[in-house]
Design a protein around this motif. Sequence first.
Motif, PDB file in Angstrom:
ATOM      1  N   PHE A 260       0.716  34.049  16.599  1.00  0.00           N
ATOM      2  CA  PHE A 260       2.107  33.887  16.181  1.00  0.00           C
ATOM      3  C   PHE A 260       2.928  33.590  17.426  1.00  0.00           C
ATOM      4  O   PHE A 260       2.805  34.295  18.429  1.00  0.00           O
ATOM      5  CB  PHE A 260       2.623  35.157  15.498  1.00  0.00           C
ATOM      6  N   THR A 261       3.780  32.573  17.368  1.00  0.00           N
ATOM      7  CA  THR A 261       4.483  32.087  18.552  1.00  0.00           C
ATOM      8  C   THR A 261       5.961  31.891  18.257  1.00  0.00           C
ATOM      9  O   THR A 261       6.331  31.407  17.182  1.00  0.00           O
ATOM     10  CB  THR A 261       3.886  30.734  19.007  1.00  0.00           C
ATOM     11  N   VAL A 262       6.815  32.254  19.222  1.00  0.00           N
ATOM     12  CA  VAL A 262       8.237  31.944  19.117  1.00  0.00           C
ATOM     13  C   VAL A 262       8.401  30.460  19.424  1.00  0.00           C
ATOM     14  O   VAL A 262       8.095  29.999  20.525  1.00  0.00           O
ATOM     15  CB  VAL A 262       9.071  32.799  20.083  1.00  0.00           C
ATOM     16  N   LEU A 263       8.884  29.702  18.465  1.00  0.00           N
ATOM     17  CA  LEU A 263       8.913  28.244  18.576  1.00  0.00           C
ATOM     18  C   LEU A 263      10.165  27.706  19.245  1.00  0.00           C
ATOM     19  O   LEU A 263      10.220  26.543  19.636  1.00  0.00           O
ATOM     20  CB  LEU A 263       8.771  27.624  17.170  1.00  0.00           C
ATOM     21  N   GLY A 264      11.202  28.523  19.366  1.00  0.00           N
ATOM     22  CA  GLY A 264      12.442  28.067  19.987  1.00  0.00           C
ATOM     23  C   GLY A 264      13.307  27.263  19.036  1.00  0.00           C
ATOM     24  O   GLY A 264      13.172  27.364  17.822  1.00  0.00           O
ATOM     25  N   PHE A 265      14.224  26.445  19.608  1.00  0.00           N
ATOM     26  CA  PHE A 265      15.154  25.647  18.810  1.00  0.00           C
ATOM     27  C   PHE A 265      15.941  26.514  17.831  1.00  0.00           C
ATOM     28  O   PHE A 265      16.119  26.167  16.669  1.00  0.00           O
ATOM     29  CB  PHE A 265      14.419  24.529  18.057  1.00  0.00           C
ATOM     30  N   GLY A 266      16.397  27.661  18.300  1.00  0.00           N
ATOM     31  CA  GLY A 266      17.184  28.549  17.457  1.00  0.00           C
ATOM     32  C   GLY A 266      16.374  29.599  16.745  1.00  0.00           C
ATOM     33  O   GLY A 266      16.921  30.526  16.142  1.00  0.00           O
TER      34      GLY A 266
END
Length: 371
Positions: free
Chosen positions: A71-77
């Motif tokens: 599971f990854t924090v994808l960014g862009f808000g």
Amino acid sequence: MKVIVRTFLILNLLFVTGVYSQALRIPDTTNISATVGRKLGTTQIEVFYNSPSVRGREGHIWNTDIVPFDFTVLGFGSEVASPWRAGADESTRITFSTDVMINGEKLPAGSYGFFIAVYQDSCTLIFNSNTQGWGSYFYNEDLDILRVTTVQEKNIDPMKDRLEYRFYDQTEDSVILALEWENWRIPFTVSIDAVGSLLADIQKQLSGAIGFDPASLIAGANWCLTHEVNYPQALQWINSATSPSLGGQNTFRALSIKAGLLEKSGRQDKASQIRREALDNATIIEMHQYGRQLLSSGKKEEALAIFEKNYKTHKGAWPTEVGMMRVESVRADYTKALKYASKALEKAPDEGNKKAIEQMIIQLREGKAIH
């Protein structure tokens, strides 16, 4: 005043343009929108996805920013650790028209956002109730309906440039659905209660207008008899089909089904009565086939009685002498069996039957029983 109004209109236009420009989609060949479906029994399976291509990135798809592991924090808000979207652009969506099992775990009928948490040697399949997301940027684990593990294959050949969902190895009650991309295949098994789901569909159909159609009622009752389910309602259907109010379909087939259902329901005396009525309504071919059916199920004496009744009732017409050949073969009287076989050969209506009887004659001459 004119300057103020003009400025307001310009600012308003910029605001509207800024909001709605995000909704503009101009199709190209980067990510291709695709749909694939399959009927499994009465269950409709559909997958809606966007298909990216490898585009020269072979060997750099998995465990990269294209398909991150875990599971990854994808960014862009988005500040939520999210799984892979299992495709491109919008969330992949999978729809099942009935309840199913995914790798043995129950999943209710419905549409689901489909995500995959990818790891080195396994994958977690995630079925989420949010089907409107843009990828997994705003993934919410509280909306997960099912998580189930599967094991990927890593060396499929040839290389798949376009991500694709494919179906494999379908049986009566299961099918494998697999995501394939680059050299990986991520498969999982979708299975159903084939008998239960089809019974529910039959019940639904017969509750409508075709519930007044004798042929449909007979077909539904026969299905229940064959699959050994739903005897009380099947008896209602066959009683309706044979009732004078619907034309009284008292054919051999209808009455035989009724007799079979009565036997399965423990009403042997009534079943025997209906079976006799069925035989009184049987054609030569129907009686012959019934004798074959009894013989193949090991009920030799009953079968012989049917063959003899057919021969006497229809005075040796085709194919009653074939039946008598079988009677004498079972009794090991091959001389008599050959006499009946010779007469049957003269009356055989086509080449297929002639060849079959000729082969039986060879067996009888060799002292071998006809099975």
